[in-house]
Enzyme design. Structure first.
Site, PDB file in Angstrom:
ATOM      1  N   GLY A  32       1.088  -1.254  -0.037  1.00 14.80           N
ATOM      2  CA  GLY A  32       0.197   0.190  -0.066  1.00 14.80           C
ATOM      3  C   GLY A  32       0.786   1.261   0.035  1.00 14.80           C
ATOM      4  N   ASP A  34       2.745   2.556   2.110  1.00 15.44           N
ATOM      5  CA  ASP A  34       4.185   2.163   2.926  1.00 15.44           C
ATOM      6  C   ASP A  34       5.065   1.559   1.836  1.00 15.44           C
ATOM      7  OD1 ASP A  34       6.054   2.046   4.947  1.00 15.44           O
ATOM      8  OD2 ASP A  34       5.348   0.009   5.455  1.00 15.44           O
ATOM      9  N   SER A 122      -5.012   3.351   8.051  1.00 14.93           N
ATOM     10  CA  SER A 122      -5.751   2.359   8.405  1.00 14.93           C
ATOM     11  C   SER A 122      -6.819   2.259   7.520  1.00 14.93           C
ATOM     12  CB  SER A 122      -6.412   2.345   9.678  1.00 14.93           C
ATOM     13  OG  SER A 122      -5.242   2.266  10.738  1.00 14.93           O
ATOM     14  N   GLY A 124      -6.860   1.171   4.312  1.00 16.47           N
ATOM     15  CA  GLY A 124      -6.584   0.155   3.336  1.00 16.47           C
ATOM     16  C   GLY A 124      -6.440  -1.122   3.535  1.00 16.47           C
ATOM     17  N   ILE A 125      -5.416  -1.648   3.531  1.00 16.16           N
ATOM     18  CA  ILE A 125      -5.459  -3.274   3.951  1.00 16.16           C
ATOM     19  C   ILE A 125      -5.455  -3.468   5.454  1.00 16.16           C
ATOM     20  CG2 ILE A 125      -3.370  -3.915   2.300  1.00 16.16           C
ATOM     21  CD1 ILE A 125      -1.198  -3.538   4.124  1.00 16.16           C
ATOM     22  N   TYR A 126      -5.414  -2.392   6.504  1.00 14.67           N
ATOM     23  CA  TYR A 126      -5.919  -2.417   7.783  1.00 14.67           C
ATOM     24  C   TYR A 126      -7.409  -2.741   7.907  1.00 14.67           C
ATOM     25  CZ  TYR A 126      -0.992  -2.348   9.350  1.00 14.67           C
ATOM     26  OH  TYR A 126       0.148  -2.735   9.765  1.00 14.67           O
TER      27      TYR A 126
END
Length: 169
Positions: A32, A34, A122, A124-126
């Site tokens: 993502g 990061d 948070s 996205g993938i979280y």
């Protein structure tokens, strides 16, 4: 007073004093936002992150905290890494998500940053629901005392942009 602006696009293409990275606790890159920041920013960011891991953050950066590194090849002076919480229906982690924004602004103030670009931490993938992530982000930025003049939320797609636009009003 802090101005809140919204941009739909790629956060790694932003020009700002500081770009906030939705990091994982390892600080060593990931997916993502990061991964995109580490790829475009180049190896200098990872080198700084490795130094942080070797000194203050041997076990990683705790959720809700923030720390700054160089911005490498990005059009910014710093990257502020913050670790958002994973969303779960079993536990209210809203305060940890709000802390990401407060702590990032605190670090920005310590650095003297006047413009800060944030992703939807948070969301996205979280797995944080976008409407709630937008509400927490905007409410927290509005309630936080800071010397930052512009907070720019950089949203990857139209649904995210629209969720934040509903909160900004």
């Amino acid at each position: 007073m802090t101005t809140i602006t919204l941009v739909q696009g790629d956060i790694t293409r932003q020009s700002a004093d500081a770009i906030v990275n939705a990091a994982n606790s390892s600080l060593l890159g990931g997916g993502g936002v990061d991964g995109a920041i580490h790829r475009r920013g180049g190896p200098a960011i990872l080198e700084d992150c490795r130094r942080l891991r070797a000194s203050h953050y041997g076990k990683g950066l705790p959720t809700g905290r923030a720390v700054a590194t160089t911005a490498g090849n990005l059009d910014a002076r710093w990257v502020i890494h913050t670790v958002g919480p994973r969303f779960t229906r079993e536990e209210d982690r809203s305060e940890l998500l709000a802390s990401c924004y407060r702590e990032s602004l605190r670090v920005a103030d310590e650095l003297g940053a006047r413009t800060v670009a944030f992703p939807a931490v948070s969301a996205g993938i979280y797995g944080w629901p976008m409407d709630d992530a937008a509400r927490i982000a905007v409410e927290t930025v509005r309630a936080t005392e800071t010397s930052v003049e512009e907070v720019r939320f950089v949203l990857f797609d139209e649904p995210a942009y629209e969720a934040f636009a509903r909160q900004v009003g």
